[in-house]
Design an enzyme around this catalytic site. Sequence first.
Site, PDB file in Angstrom:
ATOM      1  N   ASP A 102      -7.192  -5.266   7.885  1.00  0.00           N
ATOM      2  CA  ASP A 102      -7.926  -6.270   7.037  1.00  0.00           C
ATOM      3  C   ASP A 102      -8.551  -7.660   7.990  1.00  0.00           C
ATOM      4  O   ASP A 102      -9.505  -7.969   7.602  1.00  0.00           O
ATOM      5  CB  ASP A 102      -6.928  -6.892   6.066  1.00  0.00           C
ATOM      6  CG  ASP A 102      -6.577  -6.122   4.816  1.00  0.00           C
ATOM      7  OD1 ASP A 102      -7.682  -5.467   4.114  1.00  0.00           O
ATOM      8  OD2 ASP A 102      -5.589  -5.783   4.442  1.00  0.00           O
ATOM      9  N   HIS A 147       0.866  -1.132  -0.020  1.00  0.00           N
ATOM     10  CA  HIS A 147      -0.050  -0.157  -0.060  1.00  0.00           C
ATOM     11  C   HIS A 147       0.883   1.251  -0.213  1.00  0.00           C
ATOM     12  O   HIS A 147       0.383   2.413  -0.345  1.00  0.00           O
ATOM     13  CB  HIS A 147      -0.865  -0.002   1.348  1.00  0.00           C
ATOM     14  CG  HIS A 147      -1.952  -1.127   1.249  1.00  0.00           C
ATOM     15  ND1 HIS A 147      -2.917  -1.285   0.144  1.00  0.00           N
ATOM     16  CD2 HIS A 147      -1.944  -2.248   1.915  1.00  0.00           C
ATOM     17  CE1 HIS A 147      -3.439  -2.436   0.390  1.00  0.00           C
ATOM     18  NE2 HIS A 147      -2.995  -2.756   1.492  1.00  0.00           N
ATOM     19  N   GLU A 201      -4.462 -12.211   7.848  1.00  0.00           N
ATOM     20  CA  GLU A 201      -5.591 -10.935   8.023  1.00  0.00           C
ATOM     21  C   GLU A 201      -6.794 -11.377   7.127  1.00  0.00           C
ATOM     22  O   GLU A 201      -7.370 -10.288   7.017  1.00  0.00           O
ATOM     23  CB  GLU A 201      -4.753  -9.954   7.292  1.00  0.00           C
ATOM     24  CG  GLU A 201      -4.105  -9.867   6.013  1.00  0.00           C
ATOM     25  CD  GLU A 201      -3.410  -8.575   5.504  1.00  0.00           C
ATOM     26  OE1 GLU A 201      -3.436  -7.684   6.041  1.00  0.00           O
ATOM     27  OE2 GLU A 201      -2.686  -8.896   4.303  1.00  0.00           O
TER      28      GLU A 201
HETATM   29  C1  3PY Z   1      -3.780  -4.254   7.489  1.00  0.00           C
HETATM   30  O1  3PY Z   1      -3.889  -3.400   8.772  1.00  0.00           O
HETATM   31  O2  3PY Z   1      -4.300  -4.764   7.018  1.00  0.00           O
HETATM   32  C2  3PY Z   1      -2.124  -4.024   7.101  1.00  0.00           C
HETATM   33  O3  3PY Z   1      -1.933  -4.921   6.040  1.00  0.00           O
HETATM   34  C3  3PY Z   1      -1.179  -3.077   7.678  1.00  0.00           C
HETATM   35  O4  3PY Z   1      -0.744  -2.478   6.587  1.00  0.00           O
HETATM   36 MG    MG Z   2      -3.577  -5.405   5.150  1.00  0.00          MG
END
Ligand code: 3PY
Ligand code: MG
Length: 260
Positions: A168, A43, A142
């Site tokens: 996520d 990102h 995640e």
């Molecule tokens: C998230 O919070 O999903 C991440 O990947 C951190 O950048």
């Molecule tokens: Mg993430």
Amino acid sequence: MNLKKRLLAGDTLSTAWLSINHTFVAELVVRQGFDAAVIDMQHGLQNLPDVLPMVQAVQPHVLPVVRVPSADAATLMKVLDMGAEGVIVPLVNTPADAKAIVAACQYPPQGVRSFGPTRANHVFPDYAKKANDNVTIFAMIETAEGLANLEDICKTPGLSGIFIGPADLSYALGLEPRTDNPDPKHVEAVKRIITVSKEHNLAVGIYGDDPTYLQQAVTWGIQLVITATDTVLLARSAKQKLLAFQNKEHDSEPRGRSPY
Ligand code: 3PY
Ligand code: MG
């Protein structure tokens, strides 16, 4: 000590998150006393041509880690060749995903990494001999699928750690995306990831922002702790300076609840 050894020794690593593809910004941040830095290609603004100068800028001061944009083997091999100490791979959902990323990061016979440590060879002594032992490989858990497969992912030989993406992970739990999530469902998921990871001798990291939450996360067993992000530092301190000059109330969270 390299990253792998510090994690194995149980150290907590205060880690900066670099989203801005500028070497001077990176240098300014990491010189403040961090242990490690994550150069974010998923990102963050970094593309592959940015990674080499970013690694060069931070390596004299901290341990450089690259979060790659995906599990693509060619990207993993290239950032390791550039001298990254470790990699973080997002959205690891299955044991097969985890096996493939470990293979891409390890030379034969353990893995399928192609030989050509263009810069790493000049930075690390005996790179070819030691790389398989020294390279640190974090899989990100995640997603709901990743959570469901947590145990089997953690069994992957050669994996060094699990990295938690709190935003996520919030989505995966049916919550709004945010860091430092105090929702009991999120806290329970984070604690479960830590427990299962530790059972398999894996280090755990987390992205975050709120120092109080992160101090607590360290007591739960987190070792690679993201304590500051370049974009957030700039935006927040710019806003606070402006408000102070205008004699307006300080807003400690000018960017709301999802600092990235
Ligand atoms: C998230 O919070 O999903 C991440 O990947 C951190 O950048
Ligand atoms: Mg993430």
